[in-house]
Scaffold this motif. Structure first.
Motif, mmCIF file in Angstrom:
data_model
loop_
_atom_site.group_PDB
_atom_site.id
_atom_site.type_symbol
_atom_site.label_atom_id
_atom_site.label_comp_id
_atom_site.label_asym_id
_atom_site.label_seq_id
_atom_site.Cartn_x
_atom_site.Cartn_y
_atom_site.Cartn_z
ATOM 1 N N VAL A 85 0.845 -1.201 0.000
ATOM 2 C CA VAL A 85 0.000 0.000 0.000
ATOM 3 C C VAL A 85 0.879 1.249 0.000
ATOM 4 C CG1 VAL A 85 -1.705 1.325 1.312
ATOM 5 C CG2 VAL A 85 -1.965 -1.150 1.063
ATOM 6 N N GLY A 86 1.958 1.228 0.771
ATOM 7 C CA GLY A 86 2.873 2.373 0.802
ATOM 8 C C GLY A 86 3.504 2.635 -0.549
ATOM 9 N N VAL A 87 3.898 1.568 -1.235
ATOM 10 C CA VAL A 87 4.483 1.721 -2.577
ATOM 11 C C VAL A 87 3.431 2.258 -3.546
ATOM 12 C CG1 VAL A 87 5.453 0.441 -4.534
ATOM 13 C CG2 VAL A 87 6.300 0.021 -2.206
ATOM 14 N N LEU A 88 2.219 1.769 -3.447
ATOM 15 C CA LEU A 88 1.141 2.267 -4.324
ATOM 16 C C LEU A 88 0.852 3.743 -4.046
ATOM 17 C CD1 LEU A 88 -1.308 -0.773 -4.277
ATOM 18 C CD2 LEU A 88 0.145 -0.010 -6.177
ATOM 19 N N ALA A 89 0.837 4.124 -2.769
ATOM 20 C CA ALA A 89 0.606 5.538 -2.422
ATOM 21 C C ALA A 89 1.746 6.400 -2.961
ATOM 22 C CB ALA A 89 0.458 5.704 -0.912
ATOM 23 N N ALA A 90 2.978 5.932 -2.800
ATOM 24 C CA ALA A 90 4.126 6.675 -3.321
ATOM 25 C C ALA A 90 4.031 6.812 -4.843
ATOM 26 C CB ALA A 90 5.426 5.991 -2.915
ATOM 27 N N ALA A 91 3.645 5.727 -5.505
ATOM 28 C CA ALA A 91 3.488 5.771 -6.968
ATOM 29 C C ALA A 91 2.398 6.763 -7.365
ATOM 30 C CB ALA A 91 3.169 4.374 -7.500
#
Length: 149
Positions: A85-91
């Motif tokens: 989820v953190g990677v998706l939010a960063a993306a």
């Protein structure tokens, strides 16, 4: 004399700070997403760069729904899935960054950003959001591990 045993695990204080940062980011995203769909819809439309070949309102509505989904996931997802989820939010923050650049380059007033200086200063906050998304969820570590494989 024995040497102290150290651990790679973060301290409870550090973990609490990460949790608070994740929850605040999640709540902020939910709030921003709701305003995309309601009270600030026109302001967000003004931020869609002129070169985007999609209807401005559709971009605002879609990004609002994505923000709400990401925000809820940051708040409620189980620990196992938080790094993803953190990677998706960063993306997501990376994908919408051109809109902030467009607002600055096209001299678009929105959200009180009525000078080029204010719009330029805002550009430095997007990398901070990316870093918070990755740090508060363990996304940095998850990405490093995936890239090593």
């Amino acid at each position: 004399m024995s040497t102290p045993v150290t651990s790679n695990r973060p301290s409870r204080v550090a973990e609490a700070i990460r949790t608070i940062a994740r929850l605040l980011l999640g709540v902020a995203l939910v709030f921003a997403g709701i305003t995309h769909l309601t009270s600030a819809r026109e302001e967000f439309q003004a931020q869609v760069p002129a070169w985007v070949p999609v209807d401005e309102d559709l971009v605002v509505l879609a990004s609002g729904v994505v923000e709400i989904g990401l925000g809820l996931a940051l708040v409620f997802v189980v620990r196992r899935w938080r790094p993803i989820v953190g990677v998706l939010a960063a993306a997501f923050f990376l994908v919408i960054f051109p809109g902030n650049i467009g607002q600055w380059r096209e001299h678009v007033d929105a959200f009180g950003l009525d000078t080029d200086g204010k719009r330029f200063t805002r550009l430095f906050f997007q990398p901070v959001l990316i870093a918070i998304a990755l740090w508060s969820t363990g996304g940095w570590s998850w990405l490093r591990e995936k890239l090593r494989r």
